[in-house]
Design a protein around this motif. Structure first.
Motif, PDB file in Angstrom:
ATOM      1  N   CYS A 353       8.799 -14.299  20.405  1.00 43.34           N
ATOM      2  CA  CYS A 353       9.378 -13.049  19.927  1.00 43.34           C
ATOM      3  C   CYS A 353      10.885 -13.216  19.707  1.00 43.34           C
ATOM      4  O   CYS A 353      11.623 -13.580  20.625  1.00 43.34           O
ATOM      5  CB  CYS A 353       9.111 -11.931  20.933  1.00 43.34           C
ATOM      6  SG  CYS A 353       9.856 -10.367  20.478  1.00 43.34           S
ATOM      7  N   TYR A 354      11.304 -12.952  18.454  1.00 44.49           N
ATOM      8  CA  TYR A 354      12.715 -13.100  18.102  1.00 44.49           C
ATOM      9  C   TYR A 354      13.361 -11.723  18.102  1.00 44.49           C
ATOM     10  O   TYR A 354      13.302 -10.988  17.127  1.00 44.49           O
ATOM     11  CB  TYR A 354      12.831 -13.776  16.735  1.00 44.49           C
ATOM     12  CG  TYR A 354      14.251 -14.073  16.299  1.00 44.49           C
ATOM     13  CD1 TYR A 354      15.281 -14.205  17.217  1.00 44.49           C
ATOM     14  CD2 TYR A 354      14.556 -14.218  14.954  1.00 44.49           C
ATOM     15  CE1 TYR A 354      16.564 -14.491  16.819  1.00 44.49           C
ATOM     16  CE2 TYR A 354      15.844 -14.508  14.534  1.00 44.49           C
ATOM     17  CZ  TYR A 354      16.840 -14.629  15.473  1.00 44.49           C
ATOM     18  OH  TYR A 354      18.130 -14.914  15.090  1.00 44.49           O
ATOM     19  N   SER A 355      13.957 -11.355  19.211  1.00 43.35           N
ATOM     20  CA  SER A 355      14.575 -10.041  19.349  1.00 43.35           C
ATOM     21  C   SER A 355      16.081 -10.142  19.165  1.00 43.35           C
ATOM     22  O   SER A 355      16.705 -11.145  19.503  1.00 43.35           O
ATOM     23  CB  SER A 355      14.258  -9.461  20.740  1.00 43.35           C
ATOM     24  OG  SER A 355      14.972  -8.270  20.950  1.00 43.35           O
ATOM     25  N   GLN A 356      16.670  -9.089  18.596  1.00 46.12           N
ATOM     26  CA  GLN A 356      18.130  -9.051  18.436  1.00 46.12           C
ATOM     27  C   GLN A 356      18.824  -8.798  19.767  1.00 46.12           C
ATOM     28  O   GLN A 356      20.016  -9.058  19.910  1.00 46.12           O
ATOM     29  CB  GLN A 356      18.518  -7.944  17.439  1.00 46.12           C
ATOM     30  CG  GLN A 356      17.982  -8.175  16.032  1.00 46.12           C
ATOM     31  CD  GLN A 356      18.495  -9.467  15.420  1.00 46.12           C
ATOM     32  OE1 GLN A 356      19.671  -9.814  15.584  1.00 46.12           O
ATOM     33  NE2 GLN A 356      17.625 -10.187  14.723  1.00 46.12           N
ATOM     34  N   ASP A 357      18.054  -8.295  20.724  1.00 49.25           N
ATOM     35  CA  ASP A 357      18.595  -8.094  22.068  1.00 49.25           C
ATOM     36  C   ASP A 357      18.680  -9.455  22.763  1.00 49.25           C
ATOM     37  O   ASP A 357      17.664 -10.122  22.969  1.00 49.25           O
ATOM     38  CB  ASP A 357      17.677  -7.150  22.846  1.00 49.25           C
ATOM     39  CG  ASP A 357      18.231  -6.823  24.223  1.00 49.25           C
ATOM     40  OD1 ASP A 357      18.316  -7.745  25.067  1.00 49.25           O
ATOM     41  OD2 ASP A 357      18.569  -5.653  24.454  1.00 49.25           O
ATOM     42  N   GLU A 363      14.666 -14.151  27.517  1.00 48.03           N
ATOM     43  CA  GLU A 363      13.438 -14.076  28.298  1.00 48.03           C
ATOM     44  C   GLU A 363      12.263 -14.668  27.509  1.00 48.03           C
ATOM     45  O   GLU A 363      11.438 -15.400  28.063  1.00 48.03           O
ATOM     46  CB  GLU A 363      13.138 -12.623  28.669  1.00 48.03           C
ATOM     47  CG  GLU A 363      11.871 -12.432  29.485  1.00 48.03           C
ATOM     48  CD  GLU A 363      11.879 -13.189  30.794  1.00 48.03           C
ATOM     49  OE1 GLU A 363      10.775 -13.595  31.242  1.00 48.03           O
ATOM     50  OE2 GLU A 363      12.969 -13.392  31.369  1.00 48.03           O
ATOM     51  N   SER A 364      12.215 -14.371  26.218  1.00 44.01           N
ATOM     52  CA  SER A 364      11.157 -14.945  25.378  1.00 44.01           C
ATOM     53  C   SER A 364      11.275 -16.466  25.314  1.00 44.01           C
ATOM     54  O   SER A 364      10.269 -17.183  25.361  1.00 44.01           O
ATOM     55  CB  SER A 364      11.235 -14.360  23.961  1.00 44.01           C
ATOM     56  OG  SER A 364      10.930 -12.987  23.956  1.00 44.01           O
ATOM     57  N   LEU A 365      12.492 -16.965  25.210  1.00 44.75           N
ATOM     58  CA  LEU A 365      12.706 -18.413  25.158  1.00 44.75           C
ATOM     59  C   LEU A 365      12.300 -19.073  26.470  1.00 44.75           C
ATOM     60  O   LEU A 365      11.718 -20.165  26.472  1.00 44.75           O
ATOM     61  CB  LEU A 365      14.173 -18.715  24.837  1.00 44.75           C
ATOM     62  CG  LEU A 365      14.645 -18.338  23.427  1.00 44.75           C
ATOM     63  CD1 LEU A 365      16.148 -18.541  23.297  1.00 44.75           C
ATOM     64  CD2 LEU A 365      13.904 -19.133  22.366  1.00 44.75           C
ATOM     65  N   VAL A 384      -6.450 -26.831  22.308  1.00 43.63           N
ATOM     66  CA  VAL A 384      -6.029 -27.366  21.011  1.00 43.63           C
ATOM     67  C   VAL A 384      -6.357 -26.369  19.894  1.00 43.63           C
ATOM     68  O   VAL A 384      -7.456 -25.817  19.843  1.00 43.63           O
ATOM     69  CB  VAL A 384      -6.729 -28.721  20.744  1.00 43.63           C
ATOM     70  CG1 VAL A 384      -6.629 -29.101  19.283  1.00 43.63           C
ATOM     71  CG2 VAL A 384      -6.119 -29.812  21.605  1.00 43.63           C
ATOM     72  N   GLY A 385      -5.391 -26.120  19.024  1.00 40.41           N
ATOM     73  CA  GLY A 385      -5.592 -25.199  17.907  1.00 40.41           C
ATOM     74  C   GLY A 385      -5.369 -23.752  18.249  1.00 40.41           C
ATOM     75  O   GLY A 385      -5.457 -22.885  17.375  1.00 40.41           O
ATOM     76  N   GLN A 386      -5.067 -23.456  19.516  1.00 39.00           N
ATOM     77  CA  GLN A 386      -4.821 -22.071  19.925  1.00 39.00           C
ATOM     78  C   GLN A 386      -3.402 -21.662  19.574  1.00 39.00           C
ATOM     79  O   GLN A 386      -2.472 -22.463  19.546  1.00 39.00           O
ATOM     80  CB  GLN A 386      -5.046 -21.923  21.428  1.00 39.00           C
ATOM     81  CG  GLN A 386      -6.472 -22.206  21.863  1.00 39.00           C
ATOM     82  CD  GLN A 386      -7.476 -21.268  21.222  1.00 39.00           C
ATOM     83  OE1 GLN A 386      -7.322 -20.049  21.256  1.00 39.00           O
ATOM     84  NE2 GLN A 386      -8.498 -21.838  20.619  1.00 39.00           N
ATOM     85  N   LEU A 387      -3.233 -20.370  19.319  1.00 39.92           N
ATOM     86  CA  LEU A 387      -1.923 -19.797  19.013  1.00 39.92           C
ATOM     87  C   LEU A 387      -1.504 -18.932  20.188  1.00 39.92           C
ATOM     88  O   LEU A 387      -2.067 -17.859  20.417  1.00 39.92           O
ATOM     89  CB  LEU A 387      -1.990 -18.966  17.717  1.00 39.92           C
ATOM     90  CG  LEU A 387      -0.684 -18.619  17.033  1.00 39.92           C
ATOM     91  CD1 LEU A 387       0.117 -19.852  16.693  1.00 39.92           C
ATOM     92  CD2 LEU A 387      -0.961 -17.805  15.762  1.00 39.92           C
ATOM     93  N   LEU A 388      -0.557 -19.410  20.957  1.00 32.84           N
ATOM     94  CA  LEU A 388      -0.108 -18.721  22.175  1.00 32.84           C
ATOM     95  C   LEU A 388       1.135 -17.889  21.852  1.00 32.84           C
ATOM     96  O   LEU A 388       1.886 -18.185  20.926  1.00 32.84           O
ATOM     97  CB  LEU A 388       0.180 -19.737  23.267  1.00 32.84           C
ATOM     98  CG  LEU A 388      -0.971 -20.707  23.556  1.00 32.84           C
ATOM     99  CD1 LEU A 388      -0.541 -21.765  24.557  1.00 32.84           C
ATOM    100  CD2 LEU A 388      -2.191 -19.965  24.059  1.00 32.84           C
ATOM    101  N   VAL A 389       1.370 -16.862  22.646  1.00 32.29           N
ATOM    102  CA  VAL A 389       2.481 -15.938  22.402  1.00 32.29           C
ATOM    103  C   VAL A 389       3.377 -15.872  23.623  1.00 32.29           C
ATOM    104  O   VAL A 389       2.914 -15.701  24.750  1.00 32.29           O
ATOM    105  CB  VAL A 389       1.963 -14.522  22.070  1.00 32.29           C
ATOM    106  CG1 VAL A 389       3.139 -13.591  21.786  1.00 32.29           C
ATOM    107  CG2 VAL A 389       1.040 -14.551  20.862  1.00 32.29           C
ATOM    108  N   ALA A 390       4.694 -16.024  23.396  1.00 31.40           N
ATOM    109  CA  ALA A 390       5.684 -15.918  24.475  1.00 31.40           C
ATOM    110  C   ALA A 390       6.459 -14.615  24.306  1.00 31.40           C
ATOM    111  O   ALA A 390       6.938 -14.317  23.228  1.00 31.40           O
ATOM    112  CB  ALA A 390       6.632 -17.099  24.449  1.00 31.40           C
TER     113      ALA A 390
END
Length: 390
Positions: A353-357, A363-365, A384-390
Motif C-alpha cells: 500500500c502506497y500511502s501519502q501518509d 508501516e506498509s514497507l 508460488v504464484g500467490q499475490l500477497l498484500v502488505a
C-alpha cells in the motif's frame, strides 16, 4: 581415511560456499599436496531413517542429499577425483544425479556387501586402470560419508596433512576398521584423530533431513538483491523499501542490482551466487522489470543447485485504485510462476500500500519486509504464484 596406492551451462561456482569462507585461504598450502582423491561409500539402505528411499538419495529442497556432499567436495580444487560407491540398482540413478546437477570429477563404482568392501571397490578403481574411468593414482584418499553434506575444506586439509605425517594402514579392508583405538592396536599405524567442525554431523534419522534443510535455507538466504529502474530518484518508494530492508534485516546483505549496463550488473551478482531477488515494478501495472529478471535467471542456470526466490513488488494507492481491481490486473503472475517453477525459480507477488501518509507508508514497507523475509527463508513452493498484500 585410507591410503591410496603408490605412485557449460552451470553457474560459475557450484552454489553458495556452504563450507564457509575459510576454505579460500587454504589454496596456497593445499597446492603443495600430492595427488588426493576421495571415496564416498554410498551403498547403505537407510534402515534407521525409516523411509523406503536410501537416505543419501532423500531430497532436500527437491535435490538429493548426496548431491550436496558432492558439491562440498567439488569445491576443494586439490581433490582430483571423487569416487562414489553405490549399489548396482542405484548406479543409473547416481549417474542421472551427476548429469542433472552438472557435478564434475565424479566417478561411480558398484558398492560391496559391506561399507568396507565399498571402500575397497573405490580404492580399487583408483589403483587400477578402468576402461570407462579416467582416474589418477593418488597418494592419499579421503574416505567421507555420503550423508555428511557440510564438510569444510580446512577439516579435509587437516585430515590429508595428518595422513602424510602419521601414515595410514593398508590393512585388509575385508576386516578393516575406522575405529581409532582398534587401528592403533592392530593395524600397525600411527593413526591420528582430527577434530571436525560442529557442522560435520551425519544425517541418520528423518529429523536430520529437516535440520540439514534448515541450515541450507539459512545459508542461501543471507544475500538479497533488490532490482529496480535506476532512472527513479532516491526518494522513490522503491528506494525507501531498500532502506527498510537494510534496517529490518540487518543480518542480511542487501545489494542493489540493475537490469541495465550502468552500475553493478545482475550478471555479476548472479555469478556471486545470490539466490534471492526483490524486483520493484514502478509502474502501476507494469511487469517488465520482473520479466527481464526472470529471463536473465533462466539463461544463467543459477537455479540448477538451489531454488531461486523472486518477489515481484508492486505499489498501489487504494484511494485511487480499488484493491480488487489491482489484484485482478496482476493475477497473470500465476501463469508466469508455473512456467519458471519448472526451472526451479520460485516467483511470488507482493502488493504494498502506497500511502501519502509517511507513517502508514513506513508501516506498509515494514510489513512488506516481513513478508519478503519469510518468503526467502521458507522457500515455500505452495505459495508460488500467490499475490500477497502488505
Amino acid at each position: 581415511m585410507e591410503p591410496g596406492p603408490p605412485g557449460g551451462g552451470r553457474p560459475h561456482e557450484p552454489g553458495p560456499f556452504l563450507s564457509g569462507p575459510r576454505g579460500a585461504d587454504l589454496a596456497a598450502p593445499a597446492s603443495s599436496l600430492s595427488v588426493v582423491a576421495a571415496v564416498l561409500p554410498a551403498g547403505g539402505c537407510g534402515e534407521r531413517m525409516g523411509v523406503p528411499t536410501p537416505k543419501q538419495f532423500c531430497p532436500i529442497l527437491e535435490r538429493p542429499l548426496i548431491s550436496y556432499t558432492l558439491q562440498a567436495l567439488e569445491r576443494v580444487c586439490w581433490i582430483k577425483d571423487i569416487v562414489v560407491a553405490v549399489t548396482g540398482e542405484n548406479i543409473e540413478a547416481m549417474k542421472s544425479i551427476i548429469q542433472k546437477y552438472q557435478h564434475k570429477r565424479i566417478s561411480v563404482v558398484e558398492a560391496g556387501m559391506t561399507r568396507h568392501r565399498s571402500i575397497f571397490n573405490g580404492l580399487k578403481a583408483l589403483a587400477e586402470e578402468q576402461p570407462n574411468l579416467q582416474l589418477s593414482k593418488p597418494e592419499v584418499v579421503i574416505i567421507h560419508d555420503a550423508v555428511r553434506p557440510f564438510v569444510e575444506e580446512d577439516v579435509l586439509l587437516k585430515v590429508v596433512t595428518a595422513a602424510k605425517e602419521h601414515g595410514c594402514s593398508d590393512y585388509d579392508l575385508e576386516f578393516g576398521t575406522e575405529c581409532l583405538q582398534l587401528a592403533l592396536k592392530y593395524c600397525h599405524t600411527k593413526a591420528k584423530l582430527v577434530e571436525g567442525s560442529p557442522d560435520l554431523w551425519k544425517v541418520t534419522y528423518k529429523r536430520d533431513l529437516y535440520a540439514a534443510e534448515s541450515i541450507i535455507k539459512e545459508r542461501i538466504s543471507q544475500v538479497i538483491c533488490i532490482v529496480m529502474d535506476t532512472k527513479e530518484n532516491k526518494e522513490h518508494v522503491g528506494h525507501l523499501l531498500e532502506e527498510v530492508l537494510k534496517s529490518e534485516l540487518n543480518h542480511v546483505k542487501i545489494t542493489p542490482g540493475t537490469l541495465c549496463h550502468a552500475g553493478k550488473g545482475l550478471q555479476q551478482i548472479i555469478l556471486e551466487q545470490c539466490y534471492n531477488f526483490v524486483c520493484v515494478n514502478v509502474m502501476s501495472s507494469d511487469f517488465q522489470e520482473t520479466q527481464k529478471l526472470l529471463s536473465l535467471l533462466e539463461e544463467s542456470n543459477l537455479s540448477i543447485l538451489y531454488p531461486v526466490v523472486v518477489v515481484s513488488v508492486h505499489f498501489f494507492d487504494f484511494k485511487l485504485v480499488p484493491l480488487s481491481q489491482k489484484m485482478e490486473n496482476l493475477m497473470w503472475i500465476r501463469e508466469f510462476a508455473k512456467e519458471v517453477k519448472k526451472r526451479n525459480i520460485l516467483l511470488y507477488g507482493l502488493l504494498i500500500c502506497y500511502s501519502q501518509d509517511e507513517q502508514k507508508l513506513q508501516e506498509s514497507l515494514r510489513q512488506g519486509t516481513i513478508i519478503i523475509a519469510a518468503l526467502i527463508k521458507e522457500r515455500n513452493s505452495g505459495l508460488v504464484g500467490q499475490l500477497l498484500v502488505a
